[in-house]
Design an enzyme around this catalytic site. Structure first.
Site, PDB file in Angstrom:
ATOM      1  N   ASP A  54      -9.499  15.837  -5.414  1.00 27.87           N
ATOM      2  CA  ASP A  54      -8.635  14.889  -6.137  1.00 27.87           C
ATOM      3  C   ASP A  54      -9.307  14.458  -7.446  1.00 27.87           C
ATOM      4  O   ASP A  54      -8.665  14.417  -8.501  1.00 27.87           O
ATOM      5  CB  ASP A  54      -8.369  13.673  -5.237  1.00 27.87           C
ATOM      6  CG  ASP A  54      -7.540  12.614  -5.931  1.00 27.87           C
ATOM      7  OD1 ASP A  54      -6.334  12.834  -6.113  1.00 27.87           O
ATOM      8  OD2 ASP A  54      -8.114  11.574  -6.328  1.00 27.87           O
TER       9      ASP A  54
ATOM     10  N   GLY B 222      -3.302   3.064   2.366  1.00 28.24           N
ATOM     11  CA  GLY B 222      -2.471   3.899   1.470  1.00 28.24           C
ATOM     12  C   GLY B 222      -3.246   4.455   0.284  1.00 28.24           C
ATOM     13  O   GLY B 222      -2.645   4.928  -0.675  1.00 28.24           O
TER      14      GLY B 222
ATOM     15  N   GLU C 239       0.810   8.989 -16.366  1.00 26.16           N
ATOM     16  CA  GLU C 239      -0.262   7.983 -16.400  1.00 26.16           C
ATOM     17  C   GLU C 239      -0.849   7.701 -15.016  1.00 26.16           C
ATOM     18  O   GLU C 239      -2.069   7.565 -14.851  1.00 26.16           O
ATOM     19  CB  GLU C 239       0.283   6.675 -17.001  1.00 26.16           C
ATOM     20  CG  GLU C 239      -0.714   5.547 -17.102  1.00 26.16           C
ATOM     21  CD  GLU C 239      -1.850   5.848 -18.069  1.00 26.16           C
ATOM     22  OE1 GLU C 239      -2.968   6.082 -17.579  1.00 26.16           O
ATOM     23  OE2 GLU C 239      -1.624   5.846 -19.295  1.00 26.16           O
TER      24      GLU C 239
ATOM     25  N   ILE D 137      -5.203   2.021 -13.969  1.00 28.95           N
ATOM     26  CA  ILE D 137      -5.865   1.918 -15.280  1.00 28.95           C
ATOM     27  C   ILE D 137      -5.078   2.755 -16.293  1.00 28.95           C
ATOM     28  O   ILE D 137      -4.844   3.934 -16.055  1.00 28.95           O
ATOM     29  CB  ILE D 137      -7.316   2.454 -15.245  1.00 28.95           C
ATOM     30  CG1 ILE D 137      -8.120   1.800 -14.116  1.00 28.95           C
ATOM     31  CG2 ILE D 137      -8.004   2.255 -16.590  1.00 28.95           C
ATOM     32  CD1 ILE D 137      -9.533   2.375 -13.951  1.00 28.95           C
TER      33      ILE D 137
ATOM     34  N   GLU E  12      -5.248  10.575   0.019  1.00 32.11           N
ATOM     35  CA  GLU E  12      -4.243  11.620  -0.157  1.00 32.11           C
ATOM     36  C   GLU E  12      -3.695  12.035   1.216  1.00 32.11           C
ATOM     37  O   GLU E  12      -4.325  11.778   2.242  1.00 32.11           O
ATOM     38  CB  GLU E  12      -4.881  12.843  -0.829  1.00 32.11           C
ATOM     39  CG  GLU E  12      -5.310  12.602  -2.258  1.00 32.11           C
ATOM     40  CD  GLU E  12      -4.174  12.119  -3.135  1.00 32.11           C
ATOM     41  OE1 GLU E  12      -3.178  12.826  -3.287  1.00 32.11           O
ATOM     42  OE2 GLU E  12      -4.276  11.007  -3.669  1.00 32.11           O
TER      43      GLU E  12
ATOM     44  N   ALA F  92      14.806  10.033  -2.420  1.00 30.84           N
ATOM     45  CA  ALA F  92      14.636  10.979  -1.309  1.00 30.84           C
ATOM     46  C   ALA F  92      13.391  10.646  -0.508  1.00 30.84           C
ATOM     47  O   ALA F  92      12.365  10.251  -1.063  1.00 30.84           O
ATOM     48  CB  ALA F  92      14.510  12.401  -1.854  1.00 30.84           C
TER      49      ALA F  92
ATOM     50  N   LYS G 212      -8.103  15.054 -11.465  1.00 35.41           N
ATOM     51  CA  LYS G 212      -8.028  13.996 -12.495  1.00 35.41           C
ATOM     52  C   LYS G 212      -8.938  14.313 -13.678  1.00 35.41           C
ATOM     53  O   LYS G 212      -8.567  14.099 -14.842  1.00 35.41           O
ATOM     54  CB  LYS G 212      -8.403  12.648 -11.870  1.00 35.41           C
ATOM     55  CG  LYS G 212      -7.394  12.179 -10.829  1.00 35.41           C
ATOM     56  CD  LYS G 212      -7.982  11.078  -9.960  1.00 35.41           C
ATOM     57  CE  LYS G 212      -6.955  10.530  -8.978  1.00 35.41           C
ATOM     58  NZ  LYS G 212      -7.551   9.679  -7.950  1.00 35.41           N
TER      59      LYS G 212
ATOM     60  N   THR H 207       3.942   5.124  -0.237  1.00 35.58           N
ATOM     61  CA  THR H 207       3.104   4.068  -0.817  1.00 35.58           C
ATOM     62  C   THR H 207       3.512   3.795  -2.265  1.00 35.58           C
ATOM     63  O   THR H 207       3.834   2.654  -2.629  1.00 35.58           O
ATOM     64  CB  THR H 207       1.616   4.499  -0.765  1.00 35.58           C
ATOM     65  OG1 THR H 207       1.278   4.791   0.576  1.00 35.58           O
ATOM     66  CG2 THR H 207       0.700   3.413  -1.303  1.00 35.58           C
TER      67      THR H 207
HETATM   68  P1  NAP Z   1       3.126   8.984   0.635  1.00 34.43           P
HETATM   69  O1  NAP Z   1       2.939   7.561   0.993  1.00 34.43           O
HETATM   70  O2  NAP Z   1       2.818  10.022   1.652  1.00 34.43           O
HETATM   71  O3  NAP Z   1       4.638   9.158   0.147  1.00 34.43           O
HETATM   72  C1  NAP Z   1       5.226  10.409  -0.044  1.00 34.43           C
HETATM   73  C2  NAP Z   1       6.727  10.237   0.002  1.00 34.43           C
HETATM   74  O4  NAP Z   1       7.363  11.474  -0.263  1.00 34.43           O
HETATM   75  C3  NAP Z   1       7.233   9.777   1.375  1.00 34.43           C
HETATM   76  O5  NAP Z   1       8.236   8.827   1.225  1.00 34.43           O
HETATM   77  C4  NAP Z   1       7.784  11.056   1.997  1.00 34.43           C
HETATM   78  O6  NAP Z   1       8.834  10.797   2.906  1.00 34.43           O
HETATM   79  C5  NAP Z   1       8.307  11.743   0.760  1.00 34.43           C
HETATM   80  N1  NAP Z   1       8.362  13.196   0.915  1.00 34.43           N
HETATM   81  C6  NAP Z   1       7.329  14.043   1.067  1.00 34.43           C
HETATM   82  N2  NAP Z   1       7.781  15.302   1.189  1.00 34.43           N
HETATM   83  C7  NAP Z   1       9.125  15.241   1.109  1.00 34.43           C
HETATM   84  C8  NAP Z   1      10.161  16.191   1.180  1.00 34.43           C
HETATM   85  N3  NAP Z   1       9.903  17.484   1.359  1.00 34.43           N
HETATM   86  N4  NAP Z   1      11.416  15.777   1.050  1.00 34.43           N
HETATM   87  C9  NAP Z   1      11.707  14.460   0.880  1.00 34.43           C
HETATM   88  N5  NAP Z   1      10.772  13.513   0.794  1.00 34.43           N
HETATM   89  C10 NAP Z   1       9.495  13.895   0.919  1.00 34.43           C
HETATM   90  O7  NAP Z   1       2.307   9.366  -0.647  1.00 34.43           O
HETATM   91  P2  NAP Z   1       1.827   8.393  -1.831  1.00 34.43           P
HETATM   92  O8  NAP Z   1       0.496   7.832  -1.475  1.00 34.43           O
HETATM   93  O9  NAP Z   1       2.928   7.477  -2.216  1.00 34.43           O
HETATM   94  O10 NAP Z   1       1.557   9.457  -2.982  1.00 34.43           O
HETATM   95  C11 NAP Z   1       2.605  10.019  -3.713  1.00 34.43           C
HETATM   96  C12 NAP Z   1       2.024  10.729  -4.938  1.00 34.43           C
HETATM   97  O11 NAP Z   1       1.340   9.783  -5.735  1.00 34.43           O
HETATM   98  C13 NAP Z   1       1.011  11.829  -4.626  1.00 34.43           C
HETATM   99  O12 NAP Z   1       1.120  12.839  -5.594  1.00 34.43           O
HETATM  100  C14 NAP Z   1      -0.324  11.112  -4.778  1.00 34.43           C
HETATM  101  O13 NAP Z   1      -1.382  11.974  -5.099  1.00 34.43           O
HETATM  102  C15 NAP Z   1      -0.012  10.202  -5.937  1.00 34.43           C
HETATM  103  N6  NAP Z   1      -0.838   9.001  -6.047  1.00 34.43           N
HETATM  104  C16 NAP Z   1      -1.031   8.205  -4.972  1.00 34.43           C
HETATM  105  C17 NAP Z   1      -1.772   7.044  -5.113  1.00 34.43           C
HETATM  106  C18 NAP Z   1      -2.004   6.104  -3.960  1.00 34.43           C
HETATM  107  O14 NAP Z   1      -2.753   5.136  -4.125  1.00 34.43           O
HETATM  108  N7  NAP Z   1      -1.409   6.332  -2.813  1.00 34.43           N
HETATM  109  C19 NAP Z   1      -2.318   6.714  -6.357  1.00 34.43           C
HETATM  110  C20 NAP Z   1      -2.104   7.568  -7.443  1.00 34.43           C
HETATM  111  C21 NAP Z   1      -1.353   8.710  -7.282  1.00 34.43           C
HETATM  112  P3  NAP Z   1       8.554   9.979   4.274  1.00 34.43           P
HETATM  113  O15 NAP Z   1       8.127   8.607   3.851  1.00 34.43           O
HETATM  114  O16 NAP Z   1       9.854   9.964   4.989  1.00 34.43           O
HETATM  115  O17 NAP Z   1       7.470  10.730   4.975  1.00 34.43           O
HETATM  116  N1  HSE Z   2      -6.272   9.257  -3.147  1.00 31.96           N
HETATM  117  C1  HSE Z   2      -6.417   8.798  -4.459  1.00 31.96           C
HETATM  118  C2  HSE Z   2      -7.667   7.938  -4.570  1.00 31.96           C
HETATM  119  C3  HSE Z   2      -5.215   8.017  -4.883  1.00 31.96           C
HETATM  120  O1  HSE Z   2      -8.145   7.479  -3.532  1.00 31.96           O
HETATM  121  O2  HSE Z   2      -8.153   7.733  -5.673  1.00 31.96           O
HETATM  122  C4  HSE Z   2      -5.241   7.626  -6.336  1.00 31.96           C
HETATM  123  O3  HSE Z   2      -5.121   8.727  -7.159  1.00 31.96           O
END
Ligand code: NAP
Ligand code: HSE
Length: 436
Positions: free
Chosen positions: A201, A187, A129, A136, A190, A43, A205, A13
């Site tokens: 979570d 998306g 950030e 935000i 978590e 990756a 924060k 995401t």
């Molecule tokens: P996500 O959609 O599950 O993406 C995770 C990515 O990491 C995927 O591309 C996955 O590969 C890859 N990955 C995971 N383990 C791996 C490994 N061992 N080797 C290689 N690649 C690996 O997660 P996300 O929502 O983007 O979140 C990512 C981070 O941002 C997390 O720390 C989350 O807490 C944080 N975050 C997310 C949001 C949100 O709104 N989603 C907001 C703020 C912060 P595949 O795609 O092939 O599975």
């Molecule tokens: N899972 C988290 C949320 C992503 O819903 O706020 C943003 O940090």
């Protein structure tokens, strides 16, 4: 214009959103950064998975270490999540003198002290950030914009998924599980959604926010964490009738005895702006001694809102990567030598007012027993309603709002109430904050 090459760990995401914005806004971004920013290596676990972004021109691997070790990569952007492998990769990048940008709040809340120490020793930046409140720019606001202030307290809706669920339950009566599934599809959630609904979570924060607000080490293990899974539609409706909204808040307040660090559902007066922050939106209220109350609002999760914060960090790093280390913003806002150990207040010592919902036999004398228990413990009642028992039911719901009392006294009162013969089940307790 010279180029800065970045490596992405994760193309999900947030990673996908980051690639898309870097491509779409390349010209604006390079005008701001003073250099072109190019993703050269990324990756993911499964290279055949459909992506939300176009990865042409990016070298792809399933081994994240390939990205970290790539000599071309100057900034490692960690968007994988988790705090095991991610920690090793980030420490490895730092050891190689590379700057790091991450959206990973679990990683920073649990291992940030060691990561920042390693980064400082190596003279590199770790920017985070996107780890708090999605799009935000709250880290920048607290760390830089409010740096003249003695921050007194902060309170925020800092989990988008949880706020989305509470809003849908209130507005549309949607089932908890269905809204959570929708948040996952969008998306927001978590990888393990219990982190969202059980408050973990938000506690990650809050831990980060409290450290940069008060200049203390990250102490996630001392945060009090309670989720939203026990909130019923009945509570939401009762709160509304009494002029309140239920929000899942992270609250950190400086007191004479220590710093409060707590995440739990909270009744707040509906007239407060923050009570009207709905859906995936987040908001953080920060009280500084000089500026007074300030409120920061925006999307708390999702691909591009989060990527917006990630890229802002990348731009900051690019702007300062050749500057002397002393001129960079300290990781936790305060100079590392000035970070002070401050006690985190035990939850039993925290003082708040309470909403109580008690299922009691509908017969004379029960109310007197309840008020006696509260009175004996010096707990005074601010408001009370008794609902008619439902058709065929013998129990009535009694809703009480109390004045402020220490949590341990309230625990004692609740234990005594639950042991009354006339009471069925557990007392529902929701803390209240005026946020005035
Ligand atoms: P996500 O959609 O599950 O993406 C995770 C990515 O990491 C995927 O591309 C996955 O590969 C890859 N990955 C995971 N383990 C791996 C490994 N061992 N080797 C290689 N690649 C690996 O997660 P996300 O929502 O983007 O979140 C990512 C981070 O941002 C997390 O720390 C989350 O807490 C944080 N975050 C997310 C949001 C949100 O709104 N989603 C907001 C703020 C912060 P595949 O795609 O092939 O599975
Ligand atoms: N899972 C988290 C949320 C992503 O819903 O706020 C943003 O940090």
């Amino acid at each position: 214009m010279s180029q800065v090459k970045i490596g992405l760990l994760g193309l999900g995401t947030v990673g996908g959103g980051t690639v898309n914005i870097l491509k779409r806004n390349a010209e604006e971004i390079s005008r701001r950064a003073g250099r072109e920013i190019t993703v050269v290596h990324a990756a993911a676990r499964d290279l055949n998975k459909p992506r939300i972004c176009d990865t042409s021109g990016i070298k792809l691997t399933t081994n994240p270490l390939d990205v970290v070790n790539d000599p071309e990569v100057q900034i490692v952007v960690e968007l994988m999540g988790g705090d095991g492998l991610a920690r090793e990769l980030v420490l490895s990048a730092i050891a190689q003198g590379k700057h790091v940008v991450t959206a990973n709040k679990a990683l920073i809340a649990k291992h940030g002290n060691a990561i920042f120490a390693a980064a400082e020793a190596k003279g590199v930046t770790v920017a985070y950030e996107a780890a708090v409140a999605g799009g935000i720019p709250i880290i920048k606001a607290v760390r830089e914009g409010l740096s003249a202030n003695r921050i007194e307290w902060l309170a925020g809706i800092i989990n988008g998924t949880g706020n989305f669920i509470l809003t849908e339950m209130r507005d549309n009566g949607t089932d908890f599980g269905d809204v959570l599934a929708e948040a996952q599809r969008l998306g927001y959630a978590e990888a393990d959604p219990t982190f969202d609904v059980e408050g973990i979570d938000a506690a990650h924060k809050l831990t980060i926010l409290a450290s940069i607000a008060f200049g203390m080490p990250l102490q996630f293990d001392k945060a009090y964490t309670e989720g939203i899974t026990k909130i019923t539609r009945e509570d939401v409706e009762c709160a509304e009738k009494l002029g309140y909204r239920i929000k899942h808040l992270g609250i950190s307040r400086r007191t004479d005895k220590g710093v409060e660090l707590r995440v739990h559902p909270t009744l707040i007066p509906e007239r407060r702006l923050i009570a009207n922050v709905d859906g995936v939106m987040n908001a953080v209220l920060v009280q500084g001694d000089a500026v007074g109350p300030t409120l920061y609002y925006g999307p708390g999760a999702g691909a591009e809102p989060t990527a917006s914060a990630v890229i802002a960090d990348v731009i900051d790093v690019v702007r300062t990567m050749d500057a002397p280390v002393e001129s960079r913003i300290p990781h936790l806002a305060f100079q590392s030598s000035a970070i002070r150990d401050i006690d985190i207040l035990d939850m039993g010592e925290v003082e708040t007012s309470y909403y109580l919902r008690i299922s009691a036999a509908d017969r004379p004398g029960v109310l007197a027993e309840l008020t006696q228990i509260l009175g004996d413990r010096g707990i005074s009642i601010e408001a009370m309603i008794q609902q008619e028992p439902a058709e065929g039911e013998r129990n009535a719901n009694i809703i009480m709002l109390t004045h402020k009392v220490q949590e341990k006294r309230m625990n004692d009162a609740i234990n005594a109430i639950e042991s009354l013969e006339a009471i069925t089940g557990e007392v529902m307790r929701i803390r209240m904050e005026s946020l005035g």
